[in-house]
Write an enzyme that holds these catalytic residues in place. Structure first.
Site, PDB file in Angstrom:
ATOM      1  N   CYS A  18      16.956 -30.178  -1.310  1.00 54.16           N
ATOM      2  CA  CYS A  18      15.792 -31.030  -1.492  1.00 54.16           C
ATOM      3  C   CYS A  18      14.541 -30.190  -1.592  1.00 54.16           C
ATOM      4  O   CYS A  18      13.733 -30.123  -0.651  1.00 54.16           O
ATOM      5  CB  CYS A  18      15.702 -32.016  -0.347  1.00 54.16           C
ATOM      6  SG  CYS A  18      17.098 -33.117  -0.405  1.00 54.16           S
TER       7      CYS A  18
ATOM      8  N   GLY B 205      19.607   1.011  -2.084  1.00 58.17           N
ATOM      9  CA  GLY B 205      20.301  -0.236  -1.799  1.00 58.17           C
ATOM     10  C   GLY B 205      20.718  -0.900  -3.102  1.00 58.17           C
ATOM     11  O   GLY B 205      21.879  -0.890  -3.498  1.00 58.17           O
ATOM     12  N   ARG B 206      19.714  -1.416  -3.775  1.00 57.53           N
ATOM     13  CA  ARG B 206      19.964  -2.199  -4.981  1.00 57.53           C
ATOM     14  C   ARG B 206      20.786  -1.438  -6.025  1.00 57.53           C
ATOM     15  O   ARG B 206      21.694  -1.994  -6.636  1.00 57.53           O
ATOM     16  CB  ARG B 206      18.612  -2.594  -5.596  1.00 57.53           C
ATOM     17  CG  ARG B 206      18.705  -3.715  -6.610  1.00 57.53           C
ATOM     18  CD  ARG B 206      17.339  -3.938  -7.280  1.00 57.53           C
ATOM     19  NE  ARG B 206      16.252  -4.093  -6.354  1.00 57.53           N
ATOM     20  CZ  ARG B 206      15.816  -5.256  -5.864  1.00 57.53           C
ATOM     21  NH1 ARG B 206      16.389  -6.377  -6.238  1.00 57.53           N
ATOM     22  NH2 ARG B 206      14.806  -5.300  -5.020  1.00 57.53           N
TER      23      ARG B 206
HETATM   24  C1  LIG Z   1      14.472  -1.393   1.200  1.00 54.83           C
HETATM   25  C2  LIG Z   1      14.359   0.032   1.450  1.00 54.83           C
HETATM   26  C3  LIG Z   1      15.142   0.924   0.722  1.00 54.83           C
HETATM   27  C4  LIG Z   1      16.091   0.494  -0.356  1.00 54.83           C
HETATM   28  O1  LIG Z   1      15.445  -0.107  -1.413  1.00 54.83           O
HETATM   29  P1  LIG Z   1      16.231  -0.413  -2.762  1.00 54.83           P
HETATM   30  O2  LIG Z   1      15.199  -0.911  -3.670  1.00 54.83           O
HETATM   31  O3  LIG Z   1      17.263  -1.442  -2.446  1.00 54.83           O
HETATM   32  O4  LIG Z   1      16.850   0.876  -3.220  1.00 54.83           O
HETATM   33  C5  LIG Z   1      15.033   2.262   1.010  1.00 54.83           C
HETATM   34  N1  LIG Z   1      14.182   2.705   1.967  1.00 54.83           N
HETATM   35  C6  LIG Z   1      13.411   1.862   2.680  1.00 54.83           C
HETATM   36  C7  LIG Z   1      12.520   2.410   3.705  1.00 54.83           C
HETATM   37  C8  LIG Z   1      13.477   0.509   2.442  1.00 54.83           C
HETATM   38  O5  LIG Z   1      12.701  -0.317   3.152  1.00 54.83           O
END
Ligand SMILES: *Cc1c(COP(=O)(O)O)cnc(C)c1O
Length: 411
Positions: free
Chosen positions: A338, A272-273
């Site tokens: 706030c 993801g990241r």
């Molecule tokens: C969140 C998650 C990912 C992705 O994580 P990143 O750090 O964004 O690469 C992959 N697999 C599972 C099971 C996750 O929960």
């Protein structure tokens, strides 16, 4: 993606003033070019292996982005019923959908029996039994992977470590081994994979070496198995600090890839990241600069409702003022909500912005907009995508009418 030209901040070579001119702040802005670059780097690392990249939709669930990713052959990793709806809406082929999550409801498991994703990652013995019962009732077969918890320290923020035995995710290797035995050649529930995801924002190779090394030994120790793939998860970190410490892909290629190769199974990745984190920014505007005898506060229209990472994890995000010269100050950059925790940076040394200037918060493509909220009745921000030099709105800002539509006054 972010540069200064003649003292003007630009994103993909367009000045921030130009970008934000007719677009009310705050908003998220993504670079397609940067996403593609990140994916190319993953592909180079896995060259020669049989691999499938899936994008962890929880990092960014913008449907237009998900569709663009689908169109370039990236699969999707979903962790909830909402993300499942998104994958269907965008038109993903079930063969490119990976399903995660540690609390799957019966109705969701039932949906999976009919949807037939590429892999359903089962978090526990209890979840497997729940699935088996439904599979028998419906007389449906399904391919699953067991999420194993290798008990390694990913050396990251405790909230985003997932592969320690005290964490809620996955099962220990002994449990996995007994389930693999028990379900060997089960007519309906086919354990064909193992899944390992040890945490997020990992910048060190050692945890991966340890985790995958344990899994390799584990696979070797199995008497009979029908494993046909290995899902190695995600978690690759990005250089939030701008210190030059990036995820060490070359080390990964030299030290981790050989371990994965030894397993001799097709590989699924869930990132993801790494794919989208550095491809997004949050653009806000300075309302005014407030000086007290103790502090200088730059008050922006962006807040913790738009981006909660600094408040939640105390995470560092690089902050870019509109102009990179001028008097430097030690400033706190805060939002208008706030809540004392509504701050993006404390005592940060940057050129002091002026009232009404734009300010850009870097590396917010992942876990940014998805974690936004309506706190203080903030409206969740718009998202724009820069692709081929064009800026497209890929999600409008919420409006007050949307958010209050449940309320019928005469009741
Ligand atoms: C969140 C998650 C990912 C992705 O994580 P990143 O750090 O964004 O690469 C992959 N697999 C599972 C099971 C996750 O929960």
């Amino acid at each position: 993606m972010i540069k200064y030209y003649n003292n003007h901040l630009t994103v993909e070579d367009i000045t921030i003033a130009e970008i934000a001119k007719d677009r009310p702040t705050p908003f998220y802005l993504y670079s397609w070019q940067q996403i593609v670059k990140n994916i190319e780097r993953i592909k180079r690392t896995f060259e020669g292996l049989d691999y499938h990249i899936s994008f962890a939709a929880k990092a960014n669930n913008n449907l237009y982005l998900l569709e663009e990713l689908k169109n370039i052959g990236i699969g999707i990793d979903i962790v909830s019923e909402g993300e499942f709806e998104s994958a269907k809406r965008v038109g993903y082929d079930p063969a490119n959908v990976i399903v995660n999550g540690n609390g799957k409801t019966k109705s969701f498991l039932m949906d999976m029996l009919y949807y037939q994703p590429r892999a359903l990652n089962i978090d526990s013995k209890e979840e497997l039994e729940r699935l088996e019962e439904l599979a028998i009732k419906e007389n449906k077969s399904i391919v699953i992977a067991l999420r194993v918890n290798p008990d390694v320290d990913p050396i990251t923020h405790p909230y985003i470590s997932t592969g320690l035995k005290k964490n809620k995710f996955g099962m220990d290797l002994d449990t996995a081994s007994s389930l693999i035995n028990k379900y060997y050649q089960h007519p309906l529930v086919q354990i064909q994979g193992l899944h390992i995801h040890i945490g997020s924002q990992i910048l060190n190779i050692t945890p991966y070496e340890d985790a995958y090394g344990k899994i390799y030994e584990f696979i070797k120790s199995l008497n009979n198995h029908q494993l046909t793939f290995i899902n190695i998860g995600g978690g690759w970190g990005i250089d939030y600090l701008k210190s030059g410490k990036e995820f060490p892909l070359e080390d990964y290629r030299l030290r981790v890839i050989p371990i994965i190769k030894q397993m001799n199974l097709p590989v699924i990745l869930e990132l993801g990241r790494f794919i989208i984190g550095n491809a997004g920014v949050l653009v806000g505007r300075v309302e005014y600069v407030k000086k007290t005898p103790y502090k200088t506060f730059v008050v922006t229209d962006a807040s913790m409702a738009d981006l909660i990472r600094p408040s939640l994890y105390d995470s560092y995000h690089h902050i870019y003022p509109q102009h990179d010269t001028g008097d430097e100050g030690k400033i706190d950059i805060v939002g208008p909500l706030c809540e004392t925790g509504d701050r993006f940076a404390e005592e940060r040394v940057i050129p002091l912005p002026k009232n009404d200037e734009y300010i850009v918060i870097g590396d917010t493509g992942a876990y940014g907009r998805v974690m936004s909220s309506n706190y203080n009745f903030s409206l969740r921000p718009a998202e724009y995508l820069i692709k081929d030099g064009e800026i497209e709105e890929v999600r409008p800002r919420e409006d007050f009418k949307d958010v209050t539509s449940y309320y019928i006054k005469s009741r």
